[in-house]
Design a protein around this motif. Structure first.
Motif: not given
Ligand SMILES: Nc1ncnc2c1ncn2[C@@H]1O[C@H](COP(=O)(O)OP(=O)(O)O)[C@@H](O)[C@H]1O
Ligand SMILES: [Mg+2]
Length: 416
Positions: A322, A326, A330, A355, A367, A369-370, A395
């Motif tokens: 995950e 991510n 993102h 990263d 969301k 994932g988290t 992040t």
């Molecule tokens: N490594 C990252 N860099 C930038 N933004 C991130 C990162 N990880 C997560 N995010 C932000 O956090 C939000 C929530 O992440 P997540 O719960 O994994 O949902 P998803 O990946 O399904 O969008 C993402 O939509 C993104 O906006």
């Protein structure tokens, strides 16, 4: 007048006999499926089909007639009387075997010996016969032929029905086994491609870089310059050779033992290797045990694999996946590192994926994932946070679960 010893209701009736035979055909069919599911050799299964069909069908001879390479139909496996004369016999197109295969319908012959339009002379040595197609008209596998000696009891419609449904079931099992084999083949090809990629992207690139470092050393040494600088470069090159050896070793291990259930360390390496496609570059992966890099020492890897097992192993792998996903989706990062550290002194297991991308910004609401990461942490009474990286850029995903070590696992020796 002599009578048969009859005790009313105890002598097996014709119906009892029929029911018992039906039962035997059904369990024979199930047995074929089980054999194939357990990975039995197809040849053995075919032999077995002929044997049981001959026995349950009370036949004197049984043959399996299968399509050959040139599209001909050949008696491939024959058991019982006169088997030697039938083995390898090619069946004529206008004959009954072809007919059964083409139509998917079986049929009975009262006596082959007495059949006026018999196409295959060798079959004239037999009496009653039963042709049961294996498979369907659309997907024919072969024909099962049961025969009795001249003058033997003729096969009846019930015999045909049962032999036929057995043959169909056996055929289905064979077709499915083929499909599974094809799938395994495809997996093998995929696995090879992954190995080629891993060798190219990790080991070969690294060796190439090492070669360049040594090139620099040679040039500078030629000019007689800078002894300390040269030593530093050589040191670096040595480290890089070590790590190439590790990469190659892990590729070799996955080649040698592709089917073995992988330990968590191997699974993490794969996860990291797979993430490359999404990221566009290779993430760095650091797995440590009490601060030592796992991979330097096979025993450390073993210990790591023996502590992080079961649901915890699945969770650690999922968290890394995950985090890397991510970063790929993102972060717009140019580098990502995944660090998995295990402390056997009560510290538990920590996963960090960091990263150097655009950072979280103002994410509103959690969301899935988290949320999943947090749920996975909770199951082990652990914790999970996603926050801005301490460096100020990018992040950091931090996930931790305490691990209670079995005292016997403190040292990498197996429990008694
Ligand atoms: N490594 C990252 N860099 C930038 N933004 C991130 C990162 N990880 C997560 N995010 C932000 O956090 C939000 C929530 O992440 P997540 O719960 O994994 O949902 P998803 O990946 O399904 O969008 C993402 O939509 C993104 O906006
Ligand atoms: Mg996500």
């Amino acid at each position: 007048m002599p009578t048969e010893p009859v005790l009313d209701g105890q002598r097996p009736t014709r119906a009892d006999y029929e029911a018992a035979t039906r039962e035997r055909w059904i369990s024979a069919g199930a047995e074929i499926t089980t054999m194939l599911l357990q990975g039995a050799d197809e040849e053995d299964v075919l032999e077995h089909i002929v044997n049981v069909a001959m026995e349950i069908g009370s036949a004197d001879t049984a043959a399996l007639i299968l399509p050959g390479l040139q599209g001909e139909l050949t008696a491939e496996i024959v058991h019982g009387n006169g088997a030697g004369n039938l083995l390898g016999l090619v069946m004529p197109r206008e004959g009954m075997s072809w007919n059964a295969l083409r139509t998917g319908e079986g049929h009975l012959v009262d006596s082959l010996a007495a059949k006026p339009d018999l196409h295959t002379e060798a079959l004239r040595a037999y009496g009653p016969a039963l042709y049961a197609p294996m498979g369907t008209a659309e997907q024919p596998v072969g024909v099962l032929l049961l025969m009795r000696s001249v003058g033997g009891h003729v096969f009846d419609a019930a015999d045909l029905r049962r032999a036929q449904s057995f043959a169909k079931q056996a055929a289905l099992a064979l077709v499915l086994a083929d499909a599974r084999q094809a799938q395994a083949q495809a997996r093998l090809v995929e696995e090879r491609e992954r190995i080629a990629r891993d060798l190219h992207d990790l080991a070969i690139q690294q060796l190439f870089a090492t070669g360049m470092q040594l090139e620099v050393v040679r040039r500078r040494a030629g000019r007689g310059l800078d002894k300390a600088g040269l030593i530093a470069i050589v040191d670096e090159a040595l480290t890089s050779v070590d790590s190439s050896v590790r990469e190659i070793r892990s590729v070799v291990r996955s080649l040698r033992d592709p089917d073995a259930a992988s330990g968590v360390v191997e699974r993490l390496r794969r996860e990291s290797s797979l993430a490359r496609t999404g990221l566009g570059f290779a993430p760095s992966l650091l797995i440590t045990l009490d601060g030592r890099s796992v991979g330097d020492d096979a025993e450390d890897e073993e210990l790591f694999d023996s502590v992080i097992v079961g649901a915890l192993a699945d969770d650690v792998v999922a968290v890394v996946r995950e985090g890397l996903a991510n970063a790929a989706r993102h972060a717009q990062a140019s580098s990502v590192s995944a660090r998995i550290s295990l402390s056997t002194q009560g510290g538990g297991v920590t996963v960090e994926v960091e990263d150097d991308g655009i950072g979280l910004g103002n994410v509103s609401g959690r969301k899935s994932g988290t949320w999943n990461l947090a749920a996975r942490a909770r199951q082990h009474a652990g914790e999970s946070v996603v926050r801005d990286a301490p460096s100020g850029h990018g992040t950091l995903l931090h996930w931790h679960a305490p691990v209670t070590l079995d005292p016997a696992q403190g040292a990498p020796s197996p429990r008694p």
